[in-house]
Write a protein that holds these residues in place. Structure first.
Motif, mmCIF file in Angstrom:
data_model
loop_
_atom_site.group_PDB
_atom_site.id
_atom_site.type_symbol
_atom_site.label_atom_id
_atom_site.label_comp_id
_atom_site.label_asym_id
_atom_site.label_seq_id
_atom_site.Cartn_x
_atom_site.Cartn_y
_atom_site.Cartn_z
ATOM 1 N N GLY A 178 0.784 -1.224 0.000
ATOM 2 C CA GLY A 178 0.000 0.000 0.000
ATOM 3 C C GLY A 178 0.819 1.279 0.000
ATOM 4 O O GLY A 178 0.253 2.373 -0.165
ATOM 5 N N ARG A 179 2.136 1.199 0.188
ATOM 6 C CA ARG A 179 2.978 2.398 0.187
ATOM 7 C C ARG A 179 3.041 3.000 -1.215
ATOM 8 O O ARG A 179 3.031 2.288 -2.202
ATOM 9 N N ARG A 180 3.095 4.339 -1.243
ATOM 10 C CA ARG A 180 3.256 5.039 -2.515
ATOM 11 C C ARG A 180 4.554 5.837 -2.491
ATOM 12 O O ARG A 180 4.902 6.445 -1.492
ATOM 13 N N GLU A 181 5.240 5.818 -3.631
ATOM 14 C CA GLU A 181 6.506 6.527 -3.761
ATOM 15 C C GLU A 181 6.433 7.451 -4.965
ATOM 16 O O GLU A 181 5.922 7.081 -6.020
ATOM 17 N N THR A 182 6.916 8.683 -4.801
ATOM 18 C CA THR A 182 6.956 9.638 -5.911
ATOM 19 C C THR A 182 8.414 9.975 -6.235
ATOM 20 O O THR A 182 9.226 10.184 -5.330
ATOM 21 N N VAL A 183 8.733 10.019 -7.515
ATOM 22 C CA VAL A 183 10.100 10.264 -7.976
ATOM 23 C C VAL A 183 10.045 11.226 -9.157
ATOM 24 O O VAL A 183 9.153 11.145 -9.999
ATOM 25 N N ARG A 184 11.022 12.150 -9.192
ATOM 26 C CA ARG A 184 11.158 13.062 -10.323
ATOM 27 C C ARG A 184 12.295 12.580 -11.226
ATOM 28 O O ARG A 184 13.368 12.240 -10.744
ATOM 29 N N LEU A 185 12.049 12.553 -12.528
ATOM 30 C CA LEU A 185 13.033 12.064 -13.494
ATOM 31 C C LEU A 185 13.328 13.138 -14.531
ATOM 32 O O LEU A 185 12.412 13.826 -15.006
ATOM 33 N N ASP A 186 14.606 13.271 -14.881
ATOM 34 C CA ASP A 186 15.056 14.283 -15.832
ATOM 35 C C ASP A 186 15.516 13.597 -17.118
ATOM 36 O O ASP A 186 16.588 12.986 -17.163
ATOM 37 N N LEU A 187 14.703 13.706 -18.166
ATOM 38 C CA LEU A 187 15.028 13.052 -19.433
ATOM 39 C C LEU A 187 16.051 13.832 -20.246
ATOM 40 O O LEU A 187 16.494 13.360 -21.293
ATOM 41 N N THR A 188 16.424 15.006 -19.784
ATOM 42 C CA THR A 188 17.468 15.742 -20.496
ATOM 43 C C THR A 188 18.860 15.284 -20.085
ATOM 44 O O THR A 188 19.850 15.683 -20.695
ATOM 45 N N LYS A 189 18.953 14.443 -19.056
ATOM 46 C CA LYS A 189 20.225 13.929 -18.571
ATOM 47 C C LYS A 189 20.290 12.416 -18.788
ATOM 48 O O LYS A 189 19.303 11.706 -18.576
ATOM 49 N N SER A 190 21.451 11.919 -19.166
ATOM 50 C CA SER A 190 21.614 10.486 -19.425
ATOM 51 C C SER A 190 21.580 9.656 -18.143
ATOM 52 O O SER A 190 21.479 8.433 -18.207
ATOM 53 N N ASP A 191 21.661 10.315 -16.978
ATOM 54 C CA ASP A 191 21.613 9.582 -15.712
ATOM 55 C C ASP A 191 20.320 8.792 -15.556
ATOM 56 O O ASP A 191 20.280 7.797 -14.830
#
Length: 275
Positions: free
Chosen positions: A204-217
């Motif tokens: 039931g846990r929720r996780e939010t993540v921000r992703l940057d598609l301008t960086k190859s990381d």
């Protein structure tokens, strides 16, 4: 007789052209992916991403097929793949309610199969579930071959993409780039440097993540591979709001200019009639 120049219309056209030029430059600058990868023919190596198999959760639908030398021997198990509706799902064929065949994992994490009985599959990968079912089937059949996969592995892509929707995919090994490809890629107004990924775990846990598609990381990120029921939201650029406001203001200005022109024409006609 000299014709009077309507400077308000000319200024309006100049302002409108400036808005178009500025918005075009801003859009081009913000549509590129992986801007930190050198724009040369030289090979650029990236680290390998460790893929983690998704775990089976309650309400998942598993497509299970058990085969032996005699195809009719396990027919009853194959027929046990009941039809379920994945409402709101989308495939390459279209959008809407899609019917999938498989065994539904109940709230306690079990599936119930003909002949084999009740099996606890929650928390297992599809490979572990396959081994469990094969061991169980070996008690009734000789050298059974077992295939298990998710029948309703779905991800949702919303926001500034061409085709926002919930997608049911046949392959559980799907990346964030695959998901955006299914959705027709980001629009020109999609923000590429701040995608929001929402992930729900089986407890039931929720996780939010921000992703940057301008960086190859992002290609090395543990979130590069998606999991069942992941949500991706693409924010709009500020340029979209500015552009929308500019279009609205332009329309208002055009209507105003037309109205002013009509009033001028009417005034000329009235003055002519007086003469």
């Amino acid at each position: 007789m000299k014709r009077k120049i309507d400077w308000s219309v000319i200024l309006l056209l100049i302002a409108f052209g400036a808005v178009l030029v500025s918005s075009s430059c801003s859009s081009i600058k913000n549509v590129k992916y992986f801007t930190d990868i050198p724009d040369t023919a030289k090979e650029h190596m990236l680290a390998n991403v460790v893929y983690v198999d998704p775990l089976i959760q309650p309400d998942d639908i598993l497509s299970i097929y058990v085969q032996t030398v005699d195809p009719t021997a396990t027919q009853v198990i194959t027929l046990g793949n009941i039809q379920s509706s994945a409402v709101g799902s989308t495939t390459a064929g279209g959008t809407g309610s899609q019917t999938v065949n498989g065994y539904l994992v109940d709230k306690s994490g079990y599936i119930e199969m003909p002949v084999l009985g009740k099996l606890k599959v929650q928390g297992l990968t599809t490979e572990q579930a396959r081994n469990l079912i094969r061991d169980k089937a070996s008690r009734f059949y000789k050298d059974p071959s077992v295939n298990v996969r998710f029948a309703n592995f779905r991800i949702t892509v919303l926001g500034e993409v061409v085709k926002p929707a919930t997608y049911v995919v046949a392959n559980e090994k799907i990346t964030i780039l695959d998901a955006l490809g299914l959705a027709g890629d980001l629009t020109i107004y999609g923000r590429r440097d701040n995608l929001l990924l929402i992930r729900t775990y089986d407890d039931g846990r929720r996780e939010t993540v921000r992703l940057d598609l301008t960086k190859s990381d992002v290609l090395n990120s543990p979130y590069y591979y998606l999991r069942q029921n992941d949500y991706i939201y693409v924010e709009p650029l500020k340029a979209k709001v500015v552009s929308s406001d500019a279009i609205q203001n332009r329309n208002i200005s055009i209507v105003t200019a037309i109205g002013a022109s009509l009033i001028s024409v009417l005034a000329i006609l009235l003055s002519t009639n007086k003469l």
